[in-house]
Enzyme design. Sequence first.
Site, PDB file in Angstrom:
ATOM      1  CE  LYS A  13      74.342  28.422  24.952  1.00 39.11           C
ATOM      2  NZ  LYS A  13      73.501  28.409  23.723  1.00 39.11           N
ATOM      3  NE  ARG A  88      79.715  27.213  20.628  1.00 36.64           N
ATOM      4  CZ  ARG A  88      79.116  28.254  21.186  1.00 36.64           C
ATOM      5  NH1 ARG A  88      79.572  28.783  22.289  1.00 36.64           N
ATOM      6  NH2 ARG A  88      78.040  28.756  20.636  1.00 36.64           N
ATOM      7  NE  ARG A 122      70.635  36.220  19.488  1.00 37.65           N
ATOM      8  CZ  ARG A 122      71.435  35.224  19.816  1.00 37.65           C
ATOM      9  NH1 ARG A 122      71.536  34.847  21.078  1.00 37.65           N
ATOM     10  NH2 ARG A 122      72.111  34.593  18.899  1.00 37.65           N
ATOM     11  NE  ARG A 155      74.994  36.749  18.371  1.00 37.23           N
ATOM     12  CZ  ARG A 155      75.091  35.763  19.268  1.00 37.23           C
ATOM     13  NH1 ARG A 155      74.718  35.985  20.526  1.00 37.23           N
ATOM     14  NH2 ARG A 155      75.535  34.584  18.926  1.00 37.23           N
ATOM     15  NE  ARG A 166      75.090  30.807  16.092  1.00 36.24           N
ATOM     16  CZ  ARG A 166      74.170  31.684  16.507  1.00 36.24           C
ATOM     17  NH1 ARG A 166      73.504  32.420  15.641  1.00 36.24           N
ATOM     18  NH2 ARG A 166      73.933  31.809  17.788  1.00 36.24           N
TER      19      ARG A 166
HETATM   20  P1  AP5 Z   1      69.744  33.877  24.150  1.00 37.63           P
HETATM   21  O1  AP5 Z   1      69.665  33.942  25.628  1.00 37.63           O
HETATM   22  O2  AP5 Z   1      70.487  34.948  23.421  1.00 37.63           O
HETATM   23  O3  AP5 Z   1      70.232  32.420  23.695  1.00 37.63           O
HETATM   24  P2  AP5 Z   1      71.657  31.741  23.833  1.00 37.63           P
HETATM   25  O4  AP5 Z   1      71.428  30.318  24.161  1.00 37.63           O
HETATM   26  O5  AP5 Z   1      72.549  32.525  24.745  1.00 37.63           O
HETATM   27  O6  AP5 Z   1      72.105  31.853  22.314  1.00 37.63           O
HETATM   28  P3  AP5 Z   1      73.447  32.278  21.607  1.00 37.63           P
HETATM   29  O7  AP5 Z   1      73.091  32.345  20.131  1.00 37.63           O
HETATM   30  O8  AP5 Z   1      74.062  33.513  22.191  1.00 37.63           O
HETATM   31  O9  AP5 Z   1      74.326  31.090  21.873  1.00 37.63           O
HETATM   32  P4  AP5 Z   1      75.415  30.602  21.019  1.00 37.63           P
HETATM   33  O10 AP5 Z   1      75.872  29.491  21.863  1.00 37.63           O
HETATM   34  O11 AP5 Z   1      75.135  30.236  19.617  1.00 37.63           O
HETATM   35  O12 AP5 Z   1      76.356  31.894  20.807  1.00 37.63           O
HETATM   36  P5  AP5 Z   1      77.631  32.422  21.584  1.00 37.63           P
HETATM   37  O13 AP5 Z   1      77.459  33.862  21.801  1.00 37.63           O
HETATM   38  O14 AP5 Z   1      77.956  31.529  22.733  1.00 37.63           O
HETATM   39  O15 AP5 Z   1      68.234  33.829  23.599  1.00 37.63           O
HETATM   40  C1  AP5 Z   1      67.968  33.827  22.203  1.00 37.63           C
HETATM   41  C2  AP5 Z   1      66.705  34.696  21.943  1.00 37.63           C
HETATM   42  O16 AP5 Z   1      65.566  34.082  22.533  1.00 37.63           O
HETATM   43  C3  AP5 Z   1      66.782  36.121  22.529  1.00 37.63           C
HETATM   44  O17 AP5 Z   1      66.150  36.981  21.640  1.00 37.63           O
HETATM   45  C4  AP5 Z   1      65.989  36.030  23.839  1.00 37.63           C
HETATM   46  O18 AP5 Z   1      65.365  37.247  24.174  1.00 37.63           O
HETATM   47  C5  AP5 Z   1      64.956  34.934  23.508  1.00 37.63           C
HETATM   48  N1  AP5 Z   1      64.642  34.087  24.645  1.00 37.63           N
HETATM   49  C6  AP5 Z   1      65.529  33.550  25.522  1.00 37.63           C
HETATM   50  N2  AP5 Z   1      64.883  32.765  26.421  1.00 37.63           N
HETATM   51  C7  AP5 Z   1      63.561  32.817  26.066  1.00 37.63           C
HETATM   52  C8  AP5 Z   1      62.394  32.205  26.587  1.00 37.63           C
HETATM   53  N3  AP5 Z   1      62.459  31.380  27.650  1.00 37.63           N
HETATM   54  N4  AP5 Z   1      61.205  32.460  25.983  1.00 37.63           N
HETATM   55  C9  AP5 Z   1      61.153  33.263  24.905  1.00 37.63           C
HETATM   56  N5  AP5 Z   1      62.232  33.891  24.360  1.00 37.63           N
HETATM   57  C10 AP5 Z   1      63.415  33.657  24.935  1.00 37.63           C
HETATM   58  O19 AP5 Z   1      78.778  32.139  20.500  1.00 37.63           O
HETATM   59  C11 AP5 Z   1      78.834  32.857  19.288  1.00 37.63           C
HETATM   60  C12 AP5 Z   1      79.974  32.321  18.437  1.00 37.63           C
HETATM   61  O20 AP5 Z   1      81.244  32.511  19.126  1.00 37.63           O
HETATM   62  C13 AP5 Z   1      79.938  30.822  18.134  1.00 37.63           C
HETATM   63  O21 AP5 Z   1      79.103  30.504  17.038  1.00 37.63           O
HETATM   64  C14 AP5 Z   1      81.427  30.546  17.839  1.00 37.63           C
HETATM   65  O22 AP5 Z   1      81.779  30.993  16.561  1.00 37.63           O
HETATM   66  C15 AP5 Z   1      82.125  31.428  18.872  1.00 37.63           C
HETATM   67  N6  AP5 Z   1      82.367  30.696  20.136  1.00 37.63           N
HETATM   68  C16 AP5 Z   1      81.785  30.948  21.336  1.00 37.63           C
HETATM   69  N7  AP5 Z   1      82.214  30.080  22.269  1.00 37.63           N
HETATM   70  C17 AP5 Z   1      83.087  29.249  21.637  1.00 37.63           C
HETATM   71  C18 AP5 Z   1      83.832  28.135  22.067  1.00 37.63           C
HETATM   72  N8  AP5 Z   1      83.760  27.658  23.340  1.00 37.63           N
HETATM   73  N9  AP5 Z   1      84.621  27.504  21.164  1.00 37.63           N
HETATM   74  C19 AP5 Z   1      84.717  27.947  19.892  1.00 37.63           C
HETATM   75  N10 AP5 Z   1      84.013  28.988  19.411  1.00 37.63           N
HETATM   76  C20 AP5 Z   1      83.207  29.647  20.284  1.00 37.63           C
END
Ligand code: AP5
Length: 211
Positions: A13, A88, A122, A155, A166
């Site tokens: 994402k 979420r 990652r 991370r 997660r």
């Molecule tokens: P990446 O683009 O980083 O994936 P992502 O979907 O953004 O993954 P995240 O882990 O950041 O999402 P998340 O939802 O768990 O975490 P968030 O930061 O929102 O890609 C992943 C890897 O794959 C990278 O290495 C990239 O290079 C590679 N890649 C990407 N696309 C590719 C492709 N097409 N082909 C090959 N490789 C590829 O949240 C973190 C924490 O914050 C949560 O766990 C929670 O504790 C808190 N939080 C955040 N939002 C909320 C909320 N709304 N409510 C409550 N808690 C929240």
Amino acid sequence: MKLIFLGPPGAGKGTLAARVVEILKVPHISTGAIFRSAIAEKSPLGLKVQAIIGGGGLVDDETTIALIRERLDREDARGGYILDGFPRTIPQAEALAAFSPVDRVVNFDIPDSAVLERLSGRRVCRNCGVNYHITFNKPKQEKVCDRCGGEVYTRDDDREEAVAKRLEVYRAQTAPLIGFYRDQGILVDVDARPAVEAVLAAFKQALHIRI
Ligand code: AP5
């Protein structure tokens, strides 16, 4: 255009959002990135959420909704935005509908096996937040960000136990949003398994974006 990017952790994402903002000229608003910079600054918000995020749980709805409400009130988000990681939970989605209804929700579809491969490889820049992957998208110099020269690190919540948690939280609390938005007729599915350029092309086709 007001968009939500929905999908399991590691679906890509954030990576896709970084490309799409250049096309749509709207801000990329990631709750995870906001929480991580609060943690880095050791602000009251950061101290409150650090252990929750490191363990793979969710920050409480009240805190997260207030944060997004304030962020969407800013001038740059008036003309549209990409919400990455919010909502979420169903209560978060209901709150958002009341203060800023969205146009489309993009569901990035990917199996757990691919998620595990992406998250275990990652790496992220501690300074500017750019994502890398040790196999698919390496920085030119090991542990150094191509864009800003910052330190590239793993991370805390990409550790194996936190990733398992997660995924469990995603299935229980976030996946129900797929049906919630499908029933409203605003959900589009995008296959997130291919390489980034192919995912971007599928995204543009699904949203009829011709730029
Ligand atoms: P990446 O683009 O980083 O994936 P992502 O979907 O953004 O993954 P995240 O882990 O950041 O999402 P998340 O939802 O768990 O975490 P968030 O930061 O929102 O890609 C992943 C890897 O794959 C990278 O290495 C990239 O290079 C590679 N890649 C990407 N696309 C590719 C492709 N097409 N082909 C090959 N490789 C590829 O949240 C973190 C924490 O914050 C949560 O766990 C929670 O504790 C808190 N939080 C955040 N939002 C909320 C909320 N709304 N409510 C409550 N808690 C929240």
